[in-house]
Design a protein around this motif. Structure first.
Motif, PDB file in Angstrom:
ATOM      1  N   PHE A 240     -35.740  90.291 -23.372  1.00 17.05           N
ATOM      2  CA  PHE A 240     -34.342  90.713 -23.346  1.00 17.05           C
ATOM      3  C   PHE A 240     -33.887  91.131 -24.742  1.00 17.05           C
ATOM      4  O   PHE A 240     -33.310  92.204 -24.928  1.00 17.05           O
ATOM      5  CB  PHE A 240     -33.451  89.596 -22.814  1.00 17.05           C
ATOM      6  CG  PHE A 240     -31.994  89.851 -23.043  1.00 17.05           C
ATOM      7  CD1 PHE A 240     -31.328  90.821 -22.308  1.00 17.05           C
ATOM      8  CD2 PHE A 240     -31.285  89.150 -24.010  1.00 17.05           C
ATOM      9  CE1 PHE A 240     -29.977  91.079 -22.527  1.00 17.05           C
ATOM     10  CE2 PHE A 240     -29.945  89.399 -24.235  1.00 17.05           C
ATOM     11  CZ  PHE A 240     -29.286  90.374 -23.501  1.00 17.05           C
TER      12      PHE A 240
ATOM     13  N   LEU B 256     -27.702  78.203 -26.972  1.00 17.75           N
ATOM     14  CA  LEU B 256     -26.315  78.005 -26.548  1.00 17.75           C
ATOM     15  C   LEU B 256     -26.139  76.871 -25.519  1.00 17.75           C
ATOM     16  O   LEU B 256     -25.256  76.016 -25.693  1.00 17.75           O
ATOM     17  CB  LEU B 256     -25.753  79.335 -26.014  1.00 17.75           C
ATOM     18  CG  LEU B 256     -24.285  79.350 -25.611  1.00 17.75           C
ATOM     19  CD1 LEU B 256     -23.388  78.998 -26.792  1.00 17.75           C
ATOM     20  CD2 LEU B 256     -23.893  80.724 -25.054  1.00 17.75           C
TER      21      LEU B 256
ATOM     22  N   VAL C 285     -18.939  77.698 -12.234  1.00 19.79           N
ATOM     23  CA  VAL C 285     -19.646  78.933 -12.608  1.00 19.79           C
ATOM     24  C   VAL C 285     -20.136  78.847 -14.060  1.00 19.79           C
ATOM     25  O   VAL C 285     -21.276  79.183 -14.372  1.00 19.79           O
ATOM     26  CB  VAL C 285     -18.717  80.158 -12.420  1.00 19.79           C
ATOM     27  CG1 VAL C 285     -19.305  81.387 -13.099  1.00 19.79           C
ATOM     28  CG2 VAL C 285     -18.488  80.423 -10.944  1.00 19.79           C
ATOM     29  N   ILE C 286     -19.249  78.359 -14.951  1.00 25.40           N
ATOM     30  CA  ILE C 286     -19.625  78.267 -16.362  1.00 25.40           C
ATOM     31  C   ILE C 286     -20.803  77.309 -16.539  1.00 25.40           C
ATOM     32  O   ILE C 286     -21.771  77.606 -17.242  1.00 25.40           O
ATOM     33  CB  ILE C 286     -18.414  77.799 -17.202  1.00 25.40           C
ATOM     34  CG1 ILE C 286     -17.340  78.900 -17.199  1.00 25.40           C
ATOM     35  CG2 ILE C 286     -18.833  77.463 -18.614  1.00 25.40           C
ATOM     36  CD1 ILE C 286     -16.008  78.469 -17.765  1.00 25.40           C
TER      37      ILE C 286
ATOM     38  N   ILE D  70     -19.396  79.240 -30.453  1.00 24.67           N
ATOM     39  CA  ILE D  70     -19.280  79.618 -29.040  1.00 24.67           C
ATOM     40  C   ILE D  70     -19.505  78.393 -28.153  1.00 24.67           C
ATOM     41  O   ILE D  70     -18.752  78.142 -27.204  1.00 24.67           O
ATOM     42  CB  ILE D  70     -20.296  80.728 -28.689  1.00 24.67           C
ATOM     43  CG1 ILE D  70     -20.022  81.977 -29.528  1.00 24.67           C
ATOM     44  CG2 ILE D  70     -20.238  81.056 -27.199  1.00 24.67           C
ATOM     45  CD1 ILE D  70     -21.011  83.098 -29.310  1.00 24.67           C
TER      46      ILE D  70
ATOM     47  N   GLY E  23     -24.021  78.834 -15.219  1.00 28.03           N
ATOM     48  CA  GLY E  23     -24.552  79.791 -16.192  1.00 28.03           C
ATOM     49  C   GLY E  23     -25.316  79.098 -17.298  1.00 28.03           C
ATOM     50  O   GLY E  23     -26.429  79.489 -17.649  1.00 28.03           O
ATOM     51  N   ALA E  24     -24.729  78.026 -17.828  1.00 29.43           N
ATOM     52  CA  ALA E  24     -25.381  77.306 -18.922  1.00 29.43           C
ATOM     53  C   ALA E  24     -26.676  76.645 -18.441  1.00 29.43           C
ATOM     54  O   ALA E  24     -27.702  76.692 -19.129  1.00 29.43           O
ATOM     55  CB  ALA E  24     -24.432  76.259 -19.503  1.00 29.43           C
TER      56      ALA E  24
ATOM     57  N   LEU F 223     -28.515  82.874 -28.168  1.00 28.49           N
ATOM     58  CA  LEU F 223     -28.326  82.802 -26.721  1.00 28.49           C
ATOM     59  C   LEU F 223     -29.199  81.692 -26.136  1.00 28.49           C
ATOM     60  O   LEU F 223     -28.806  80.984 -25.213  1.00 28.49           O
ATOM     61  CB  LEU F 223     -28.708  84.157 -26.117  1.00 28.49           C
ATOM     62  CG  LEU F 223     -28.134  84.530 -24.771  1.00 28.49           C
ATOM     63  CD1 LEU F 223     -26.624  84.416 -24.775  1.00 28.49           C
ATOM     64  CD2 LEU F 223     -28.556  85.953 -24.409  1.00 28.49           C
TER      65      LEU F 223
ATOM     66  N   GLY G  61     -24.207  86.100 -20.678  1.00 23.48           N
ATOM     67  CA  GLY G  61     -25.534  86.272 -21.281  1.00 23.48           C
ATOM     68  C   GLY G  61     -26.603  86.273 -20.211  1.00 23.48           C
ATOM     69  O   GLY G  61     -27.503  87.122 -20.204  1.00 23.48           O
TER      70      GLY G  61
ATOM     71  N   LEU H 246     -29.302  79.340 -17.927  1.00 25.14           N
ATOM     72  CA  LEU H 246     -29.723  79.876 -19.218  1.00 25.14           C
ATOM     73  C   LEU H 246     -30.692  78.905 -19.898  1.00 25.14           C
ATOM     74  O   LEU H 246     -31.661  79.311 -20.542  1.00 25.14           O
ATOM     75  CB  LEU H 246     -28.486  80.088 -20.102  1.00 25.14           C
ATOM     76  CG  LEU H 246     -28.590  81.123 -21.216  1.00 25.14           C
ATOM     77  CD1 LEU H 246     -28.956  82.486 -20.666  1.00 25.14           C
ATOM     78  CD2 LEU H 246     -27.275  81.214 -21.978  1.00 25.14           C
TER      79      LEU H 246
ATOM     80  N   SER I  67     -19.317  83.195 -22.032  1.00 24.76           N
ATOM     81  CA  SER I  67     -20.421  83.915 -22.672  1.00 24.76           C
ATOM     82  C   SER I  67     -21.787  83.474 -22.163  1.00 24.76           C
ATOM     83  O   SER I  67     -22.709  84.282 -22.093  1.00 24.76           O
ATOM     84  CB  SER I  67     -20.344  83.809 -24.196  1.00 24.76           C
ATOM     85  OG  SER I  67     -20.133  82.497 -24.577  1.00 24.76           O
ATOM     86  N   ALA I  68     -21.947  82.208 -21.768  1.00 25.16           N
ATOM     87  CA  ALA I  68     -23.252  81.773 -21.264  1.00 25.16           C
ATOM     88  C   ALA I  68     -23.601  82.496 -19.971  1.00 25.16           C
ATOM     89  O   ALA I  68     -24.690  83.056 -19.830  1.00 25.16           O
ATOM     90  CB  ALA I  68     -23.271  80.257 -21.061  1.00 25.16           C
ATOM     91  N   ILE I  69     -22.642  82.518 -19.044  1.00 31.28           N
ATOM     92  CA  ILE I  69     -22.917  83.179 -17.765  1.00 31.28           C
ATOM     93  C   ILE I  69     -23.054  84.691 -17.961  1.00 31.28           C
ATOM     94  O   ILE I  69     -23.893  85.338 -17.334  1.00 31.28           O
ATOM     95  CB  ILE I  69     -21.848  82.814 -16.701  1.00 31.28           C
ATOM     96  CG1 ILE I  69     -22.189  83.395 -15.331  1.00 31.28           C
ATOM     97  CG2 ILE I  69     -20.461  83.261 -17.070  1.00 31.28           C
ATOM     98  CD1 ILE I  69     -23.033  82.522 -14.485  1.00 31.28           C
TER      99      ILE I  69
ATOM    100  N   ILE J 246     -23.669  73.609 -25.873  1.00 31.76           N
ATOM    101  CA  ILE J 246     -22.585  73.356 -24.912  1.00 31.76           C
ATOM    102  C   ILE J 246     -22.702  71.947 -24.348  1.00 31.76           C
ATOM    103  O   ILE J 246     -21.748  71.165 -24.350  1.00 31.76           O
ATOM    104  CB  ILE J 246     -22.624  74.380 -23.742  1.00 31.76           C
ATOM    105  CG1 ILE J 246     -22.315  75.794 -24.255  1.00 31.76           C
ATOM    106  CG2 ILE J 246     -21.612  73.988 -22.653  1.00 31.76           C
ATOM    107  CD1 ILE J 246     -22.410  76.872 -23.191  1.00 31.76           C
TER     108      ILE J 246
END
Lengths: 286, 279
Positions: free
Chosen positions: B120, B147, B101-102, B81, B105-106, B144, A21, B109, A17-19, B151
């Motif tokens: 957004f 998050l 990748v995960i 989440i 993304g974090a 968001l 988002g 973000l 969900s982070a990526i 994490i």
């Protein structure tokens, strides 16, 4: 076992969900912002200082210059204070005092940006106006406020970088007769250089993305700054100030300002990641 | 004249101590400045009444409720989440391209500025999904935003749980999931809570993103689809538009006290966690 595999699959979906988002954010901001850049022309949009939404003139050069000026100013202040703090806390402070000062730095990170902006505007801005002249609302005021705001980010990453330097380096240097300060400048800072560079880049990303504090102290004038005492408008303030009443092309141009900001931040973050990854790679080899 | 190493060390260390002292003084000054001007005006009626004439008079009760709703819901959405992501990263997979990748993304973000989250949230939650400027749009946007914090702190907390705990649990015949729930998460809870409390603090402080997504209605929110002004935004509007400096200081004091309380709580949780997993 079968149940475990199912749980693993569910967790994977959630973990994406982070990526997702991030992808959604990029998609929606670009969809709203890119068309107007193409319509106005990238040259016009990025290289003109003429921002007059009611006439359909959308040039963000003043804001780019404003963001650049306050970010560099904040970086200078942030680097001096953060490095000083990180070095003194890891090398010279008695452990008890260091343990007491760290929560204070964390608290500094927790103070809302509107509070920084407000305290800046009622104390720092008049001080600059009386002592140095000009309107007070200025690049200088914004740099000082932002410098303090990014200090916790840079300090905590720099502390990690300094602590990651193997003890044997420090002990070797001391054993050779160097003072602690010589060890810091000649051994520690060099060994921790990439971590510190990453810290500074991330701090600059914070500064360029900060909104509310900057709106309150930077003066928001639509012109390129010629001195530290000139008021400026940043990319972020431009969005926050005008979103409330913008519509049509004007709103799209604000999203285009957001696209610009997003691209700059992504470049900075990627640079910081690359620098710290290089460090991790080198440590594995060495 | 050459300065001796001992002298240059004294000068350098003195300078750095001065920087540390200035930093600490700035922190104390900001807190004292707001509280000294604001606390005398924080009365029971200020906390429990609705504002009148745009906030010039009256209290801040709707903003307190709005802040609790927006920030609380954001953390309520983000926490499961974030913790699930951390569990996946630590317990259910090996390091590889997917975890990279995960994490990427974090990390990215985490670097996105709040005003971009605001833009957004405005086009996505408020317009595309039809939620309007509302508590719901604001809290999902903030969810968001916090998050990555949840994490990262959850992952650190879970990794700090000694591996032997898991081995004992597996040895007793537990499945992976049973081990995660009863052993790993149970030990990691104080550490995970630290991240959640920090996220709550960040949600309460946030202004730019909620301004564009939750709106600035002064009335009491009746449902999650109502617009609601948070304390931070109320403070900004009062101060910037010069509506009432007295009420601005008082609102900021309430905000500062909430932040202080959350910081103390997270500090206490962290100490408890460190004591528990014995690092």
């Amino acid at each position: 076992m079968k149940r475990d595999r199912l749980i693993g699959a569910v967790l994977l979906v959630v973990a994406l969900s982070a990526i997702s988002g991030l992808a959604l954010i990029a998609a929606f901001i670009f969809r709203e912002g890119v068309p107007i850049i193409l319509r106005v022309g990238a040259g016009q949009f990025f290289l003109s200082t003429d921002w007059e939404p009611s006439l359909g003139h959308f040039g963000i050069l003043s804001m780019l210059g404003g963001s650049l000026a306050v970010t560099l100013g904040a970086a200078v202040i942030g680097i001096v204070f953060s490095l000083g703090l990180a070095i003194v806390l890891t090398q010279f402070a008695p452990p008890g005092l260091a343990a007491a000062l760290k929560p204070a730095i964390e608290l500094l990170a927790g103070i809302p940006s509107v509070v920084y902006g407000f305290v800046g505007v009622v104390t720092l801005v008049p001080l600059i106006r009386h002592a140095l002249g000009g309107p007070g609302l200025s690049v200088l005021a914004a740099s000082i406020v932002l410098g303090i705001m990014i200090l916790p980010t840079i300090t905590s990453i720099a502390i990690d970088a300094l602590q990651a330097v193997p003890r044997s380096y420090v002990e070797g240097s001391i054993a050779l007769g160097a003072t602690r300060w010589q060890t810091v400048t000649m051994v520690l800072l060099r060994a921790a250089r990439s971590g510190i560079v990453a810290a500074v880049i991330l701090g600059m990303g914070r500064a360029i993305g900060e909104t509310m504090a900057v709106i309150m102290v930077a003066g928001n004038a639509l012109a390129l700054p010629h001195s530290l005492l000139d008021p400026v408008r940043t990319l972020t303030s431009n969005i926050a100030l005008e979103m409330g009443y913008a519509s049509g092309d004007h709103r799209q141009a604000l999203f285009a300002t957001g696209v610009t900001l997003f691209v700059i931040i992504t470049l900075l973050n990627t640079a910081a990641l690359a620098v710290s990854r290089r460090r991790a790679g080198r440590r594995r080899v060495g | 004249m050459r300065v001796s190493p001992a002298t240059s060390q004294r000068v350098a260390v003195g300078f750095m101590w001065a920087l540390a002292a200035i930093t600490f003084a700035v922190l104390v000054f900001i807190l004292a400045f707001i509280l000294a001007h604001g606390l005398p005006h924080v009365t029971w009626s200020f906390l429990t009444q609705s504002p009148t004439s745009m906030g010039r008079e009256g209290g801040i009760f709707p903003m307190i409720l709005g802040t609790i709703l927006v920030a609380g819901l954001a953390v309520l959405v983000a926490a499961p989440i974030g913790v699930a992501t951390a569990v996946y990263l630590t317990e259910y997979t090996r390091e590889g391209r997917l975890t990279a990748v995960i994490r990427f993304g974090a990390d990215c973000l985490a670097g996105v500025p709040s005003i971009i989250f605001g833009l957004f949230g405005f086009v996505f939650f408020a317009i595309a999904l039809g939620m309007g400027l509302s508590v719901l749009s604001g809290s999902l946007t903030l969810a968001l935003m916090v998050l990555p914090t949840i994490i990262r702190t959850s992952e650190e907390a879970i990794r700090a749980v000694p591996y032997a705990y898991r081995e004992v649990s597996f040895g007793l015949g537990s499945t992976r999931w049973q081990t995660v729930i009863h052993v790993v998460l149970r030990s990691a809870i104080p550490g995970i809570s630290t991240g959640i409390v920090l996220s709550l603090g960040r949600s309460i402080s946030e202004t730019a993103a909620v301004m564009l997504t939750a709106g600035s209605a002064l009335r009491l929110p009746r449902s999650l689809f109502d617009s609601s002004r948070t304390l931070a935004l109320h403070f900004y509007i009062l101060a910037r538009e010069g509506i009432s400096m007295t009420n601005a200081y008082a609102t900021a004091s309430v905000l500062i006290i909430a932040i202080l309380a959350l910081n103390v709580l997270s500090y206490w949780l962290m100490r408890r966690f460190v004591a528990k997993v014995g690092r």
